[in-house]
Design a protein around this motif. Structure first.
Motif, PDB file in Angstrom:
ATOM      1  N   ALA A  15      24.233  41.541  14.453  1.00 34.26           N
ATOM      2  CA  ALA A  15      23.474  40.573  14.248  1.00 34.26           C
ATOM      3  C   ALA A  15      22.679  40.238  15.450  1.00 34.26           C
ATOM      4  CB  ALA A  15      24.306  39.316  13.537  1.00 34.26           C
ATOM      5  N   VAL A  16      23.497  40.266  16.726  1.00 31.17           N
ATOM      6  CA  VAL A  16      22.726  40.033  17.930  1.00 31.17           C
ATOM      7  C   VAL A  16      21.556  41.247  18.177  1.00 31.17           C
ATOM      8  CG1 VAL A  16      23.311  39.977  20.533  1.00 31.17           C
ATOM      9  CG2 VAL A  16      24.931  38.811  18.935  1.00 31.17           C
ATOM     10  N   VAL A  17      21.973  42.188  17.889  1.00 36.05           N
ATOM     11  CA  VAL A  17      21.114  43.591  18.498  1.00 36.05           C
ATOM     12  C   VAL A  17      19.751  43.396  17.389  1.00 36.05           C
ATOM     13  CG1 VAL A  17      20.730  45.724  18.203  1.00 36.05           C
ATOM     14  CG2 VAL A  17      22.752  45.040  19.233  1.00 36.05           C
ATOM     15  N   VAL A  18      19.954  43.171  16.248  1.00 33.87           N
ATOM     16  CA  VAL A  18      18.856  42.973  15.064  1.00 33.87           C
ATOM     17  C   VAL A  18      18.050  41.657  15.741  1.00 33.87           C
ATOM     18  CG1 VAL A  18      18.258  42.235  12.978  1.00 33.87           C
ATOM     19  CG2 VAL A  18      19.984  43.839  13.187  1.00 33.87           C
ATOM     20  N   LEU A  20      17.945  40.076  18.790  1.00 34.73           N
ATOM     21  CA  LEU A  20      17.041  40.536  19.886  1.00 34.73           C
ATOM     22  C   LEU A  20      15.861  41.199  19.730  1.00 34.73           C
ATOM     23  CD1 LEU A  20      19.845  40.887  22.326  1.00 34.73           C
ATOM     24  CD2 LEU A  20      18.620  39.038  22.176  1.00 34.73           C
ATOM     25  N   ALA A  21      16.002  42.339  18.803  1.00 33.02           N
ATOM     26  CA  ALA A  21      14.929  43.351  18.460  1.00 33.02           C
ATOM     27  C   ALA A  21      13.627  42.338  17.839  1.00 33.02           C
ATOM     28  CB  ALA A  21      15.242  44.216  17.412  1.00 33.02           C
ATOM     29  N   LEU A  22      14.256  41.342  16.815  1.00 39.64           N
ATOM     30  CA  LEU A  22      13.203  40.499  16.133  1.00 39.64           C
ATOM     31  C   LEU A  22      12.435  39.604  17.336  1.00 39.64           C
ATOM     32  CD1 LEU A  22      15.252  39.846  12.886  1.00 39.64           C
ATOM     33  CD2 LEU A  22      13.168  41.206  13.221  1.00 39.64           C
ATOM     34  N   VAL A  23      13.037  39.168  18.022  1.00 42.21           N
ATOM     35  CA  VAL A  23      12.596  38.403  19.271  1.00 42.21           C
ATOM     36  C   VAL A  23      11.533  39.213  19.890  1.00 42.21           C
ATOM     37  CG1 VAL A  23      13.103  37.121  21.484  1.00 42.21           C
ATOM     38  CG2 VAL A  23      14.796  36.935  19.609  1.00 42.21           C
ATOM     39  N   LEU A  24      11.831  40.252  20.399  1.00 45.64           N
ATOM     40  CA  LEU A  24      10.887  41.328  21.028  1.00 45.64           C
ATOM     41  C   LEU A  24       9.693  41.410  20.071  1.00 45.64           C
ATOM     42  CD1 LEU A  24      13.047  43.736  22.851  1.00 45.64           C
ATOM     43  CD2 LEU A  24      11.997  41.681  23.637  1.00 45.64           C
ATOM     44  N   ALA A  25       9.897  41.465  18.697  1.00 47.50           N
ATOM     45  CA  ALA A  25       8.873  41.879  17.871  1.00 47.50           C
ATOM     46  C   ALA A  25       8.070  40.653  17.150  1.00 47.50           C
ATOM     47  CB  ALA A  25       9.304  42.572  16.558  1.00 47.50           C
ATOM     48  N   GLN A  26       8.683  39.347  17.779  1.00 48.50           N
ATOM     49  CA  GLN A  26       8.203  37.979  17.513  1.00 48.50           C
ATOM     50  C   GLN A  26       7.778  37.942  15.883  1.00 48.50           C
ATOM     51  OE1 GLN A  26       4.671  38.042  20.419  1.00 48.50           O
ATOM     52  NE2 GLN A  26       5.377  36.012  20.603  1.00 48.50           N
ATOM     53  N   ALA A  27       8.875  38.576  15.120  1.00 44.61           N
ATOM     54  CA  ALA A  27       8.865  38.629  13.630  1.00 44.61           C
ATOM     55  C   ALA A  27       9.439  37.286  13.054  1.00 44.61           C
ATOM     56  CB  ALA A  27       9.871  39.934  13.090  1.00 44.61           C
ATOM     57  N   GLN A  28       8.850  36.461  12.840  1.00 46.86           N
ATOM     58  CA  GLN A  28       9.187  35.026  12.227  1.00 46.86           C
ATOM     59  C   GLN A  28       8.764  35.425  10.676  1.00 46.86           C
ATOM     60  OE1 GLN A  28      11.033  32.823  12.937  1.00 46.86           O
ATOM     61  NE2 GLN A  28      10.549  32.351  15.179  1.00 46.86           N
ATOM     62  N   PRO A  29       9.570  34.678   9.672  1.00 45.92           N
ATOM     63  CA  PRO A  29      10.744  33.816  10.107  1.00 45.92           C
ATOM     64  C   PRO A  29      12.234  34.555  10.321  1.00 45.92           C
ATOM     65  CG  PRO A  29      10.621  34.057   7.537  1.00 45.92           C
ATOM     66  CD  PRO A  29       9.431  34.907   8.439  1.00 45.92           C
ATOM     67  N   GLU A  31      13.322  36.285  12.687  1.00 45.74           N
ATOM     68  CA  GLU A  31      13.854  35.828  14.053  1.00 45.74           C
ATOM     69  C   GLU A  31      14.555  34.607  13.844  1.00 45.74           C
ATOM     70  OE1 GLU A  31      12.353  34.268  18.292  1.00 45.74           O
ATOM     71  OE2 GLU A  31      10.888  35.471  17.127  1.00 45.74           O
ATOM     72  N   SER A  32      14.219  33.661  13.148  1.00 43.33           N
ATOM     73  CA  SER A  32      15.010  32.369  13.144  1.00 43.33           C
ATOM     74  C   SER A  32      16.257  32.619  12.259  1.00 43.33           C
ATOM     75  CB  SER A  32      14.134  31.302  12.653  1.00 43.33           C
ATOM     76  OG  SER A  32      13.115  31.080  13.420  1.00 43.33           O
ATOM     77  N   ILE A  33      16.042  33.253  10.927  1.00 40.16           N
ATOM     78  CA  ILE A  33      17.072  33.551  10.083  1.00 40.16           C
ATOM     79  C   ILE A  33      18.262  34.419  10.737  1.00 40.16           C
ATOM     80  CG2 ILE A  33      17.894  34.956   8.026  1.00 40.16           C
ATOM     81  CD1 ILE A  33      15.150  34.219   6.996  1.00 40.16           C
ATOM     82  N   SER A  34      17.816  35.435  11.723  1.00 47.34           N
ATOM     83  CA  SER A  34      18.837  36.058  12.128  1.00 47.34           C
ATOM     84  C   SER A  34      19.601  35.458  13.274  1.00 47.34           C
ATOM     85  CB  SER A  34      18.319  37.505  12.969  1.00 47.34           C
ATOM     86  OG  SER A  34      17.397  37.058  13.640  1.00 47.34           O
ATOM     87  N   LYS A  35      18.961  34.359  14.146  1.00 49.01           N
ATOM     88  CA  LYS A  35      19.449  33.654  14.896  1.00 49.01           C
ATOM     89  C   LYS A  35      20.558  32.856  14.331  1.00 49.01           C
ATOM     90  CE  LYS A  35      18.357  30.074  18.069  1.00 49.01           C
ATOM     91  NZ  LYS A  35      17.110  29.016  18.728  1.00 49.01           N
ATOM     92  N   CYS A  36      20.428  32.488  13.338  1.00 42.28           N
ATOM     93  CA  CYS A  36      21.415  31.421  12.686  1.00 42.28           C
ATOM     94  C   CYS A  36      22.555  32.309  11.958  1.00 42.28           C
ATOM     95  CB  CYS A  36      20.816  30.500  11.556  1.00 42.28           C
ATOM     96  SG  CYS A  36      19.740  29.396  12.190  1.00 42.28           S
ATOM     97  N   LEU A  37      22.737  33.649  11.923  1.00 38.76           N
ATOM     98  CA  LEU A  37      23.756  34.404  11.515  1.00 38.76           C
ATOM     99  C   LEU A  37      24.753  34.322  12.678  1.00 38.76           C
ATOM    100  CD1 LEU A  37      22.110  37.158   9.477  1.00 38.76           C
ATOM    101  CD2 LEU A  37      23.430  35.143   8.881  1.00 38.76           C
ATOM    102  N   ILE A  38      24.549  34.418  13.798  1.00 39.28           N
ATOM    103  CA  ILE A  38      25.080  34.867  15.119  1.00 39.28           C
ATOM    104  C   ILE A  38      26.534  33.977  15.323  1.00 39.28           C
ATOM    105  CG2 ILE A  38      25.334  34.842  17.626  1.00 39.28           C
ATOM    106  CD1 ILE A  38      22.333  35.621  17.617  1.00 39.28           C
ATOM    107  N   GLY A 186      12.357  34.277  25.553  1.00 40.44           N
ATOM    108  CA  GLY A 186      13.329  34.085  24.589  1.00 40.44           C
ATOM    109  C   GLY A 186      14.223  35.292  24.306  1.00 40.44           C
ATOM    110  N   PHE A 187      14.015  36.425  24.594  1.00 43.26           N
ATOM    111  CA  PHE A 187      15.038  37.509  24.694  1.00 43.26           C
ATOM    112  C   PHE A 187      16.099  37.336  25.845  1.00 43.26           C
ATOM    113  CE2 PHE A 187      16.716  41.326  26.332  1.00 43.26           C
ATOM    114  CZ  PHE A 187      16.891  42.437  25.306  1.00 43.26           C
ATOM    115  N   VAL A 188      15.923  36.687  26.970  1.00 39.97           N
ATOM    116  CA  VAL A 188      16.960  36.451  28.013  1.00 39.97           C
ATOM    117  C   VAL A 188      17.706  35.208  27.690  1.00 39.97           C
ATOM    118  CG1 VAL A 188      17.470  35.877  30.514  1.00 39.97           C
ATOM    119  CG2 VAL A 188      15.730  37.455  29.712  1.00 39.97           C
ATOM    120  N   VAL A 189      17.142  34.487  26.888  1.00 38.97           N
ATOM    121  CA  VAL A 189      18.020  33.080  26.641  1.00 38.97           C
ATOM    122  C   VAL A 189      19.025  33.552  25.303  1.00 38.97           C
ATOM    123  CG1 VAL A 189      17.632  31.061  25.276  1.00 38.97           C
ATOM    124  CG2 VAL A 189      16.221  31.329  27.117  1.00 38.97           C
TER     125      VAL A 189
END
Length: 228
Positions: A15-18, A20-29, A31-38, A186-189
């Motif tokens: 989940a973290v790797v996915v 971070l990849a979505l953060v780099l790709a700026q793939a909303q929504p 990115e937000s969904i995967s963040k809430c799985l961590i 956002g990636f570093v955060v």
């Protein structure tokens, strides 16, 4: 089985790797969904390992914080959720002897207090007036988590310091004290935040269930004498 080989931790890592990849790709929504799985995957791991309920509660409030921060107008609510999470972390480490340990190592809270003051001084004028008091209170909580964690366990202390760094970077970005690069920032955060949760959760689970027990030799207790 080694608790670090749990399927829940493996899912957390994916989940973290996915994310971070979505953060780099700026793939909303997504990115937000995967963040809430961590945080939920770590909660499941803590429960599966019979870990402290207060740590599961802390991770739950981290989840709420993650969720609120993705909703416009809920920034203060997100900070409040994370503040409660830090209250849980502090309570856990105090129960494991943090105060007695800190009395013997006053340089730990002193150094963190100086760091918090310097960070606040750096970002203060760049913050909106309505954010200054909440950020001040939150910075004190972050520093308290770091101090109590460091005094009990090195792994937990490193996790708390990463949490402090991650949220300090958020404050610096809000105050426009660092170059505004939403992708890299956002990636570093998220990288440091995810590592912080992992270190705090795994440290807490391997600490003794009863605070009055002596920690095992490999628990990483801060400045513990090595076992020969």
């Amino acid at each position: 089985m080694n608790p670090l080989r749990s399927p829940w931790l493996a899912a957390f890592g994916v989940a973290v790797v996915v994310h971070l990849a979505l953060v780099l790709a700026q793939a909303q929504p997504w990115e937000s969904i995967s963040k809430c799985l961590i945080a939920p995957l770590l909660i499941a791991w803590v429960i599966d390992q019979g870990g402290p309920r207060i740590i599961a509660a802390a991770l739950f409030f981290c989840l709420l914080g993650d969720l609120f921060l993705e909703i416009d107008g809920f920034f203060i609510a997100g900070m409040a959720a994370f503040a409660i999470a830090h209250g849980c972390f502090v309570t856990f480490f105090v129960r494991h002897g943090a105060l007695a340990s800190l009395r013997r190592r006053l340089w730990i809270p002193a150094a963190l207090a100086v760091g918090a003051v310097l960070l606040l001084a750096w970002v203060w004028t760049g913050l909106e007036s309505g954010l200054r008091v909440p950020v001040l209170v939150y910075a004190l909580l972050l520093s308290t988590t770091a101090a109590t964690a460091l005094s009990v366990d090195l792994r937990a202390g490193l996790g708390a310091l990463l949490f402090l760094f991650s949220d300090g970077l958020i404050a610096a970005r809000i105050a426009e004290r660092v170059p505004e690069d939403a992708v890299a920032g956002g990636f570093v955060v998220m990288l440091t935040y995810s590592a912080a949760l992992f270190l705090l959760a795994t440290a807490a689970v391997r600490l003794p269930a009863r605070p009055d027990r002596t920690p095992p030799a490999d628990s990483g207790t801060f400045l513990q004498e090595p076992v020969r």
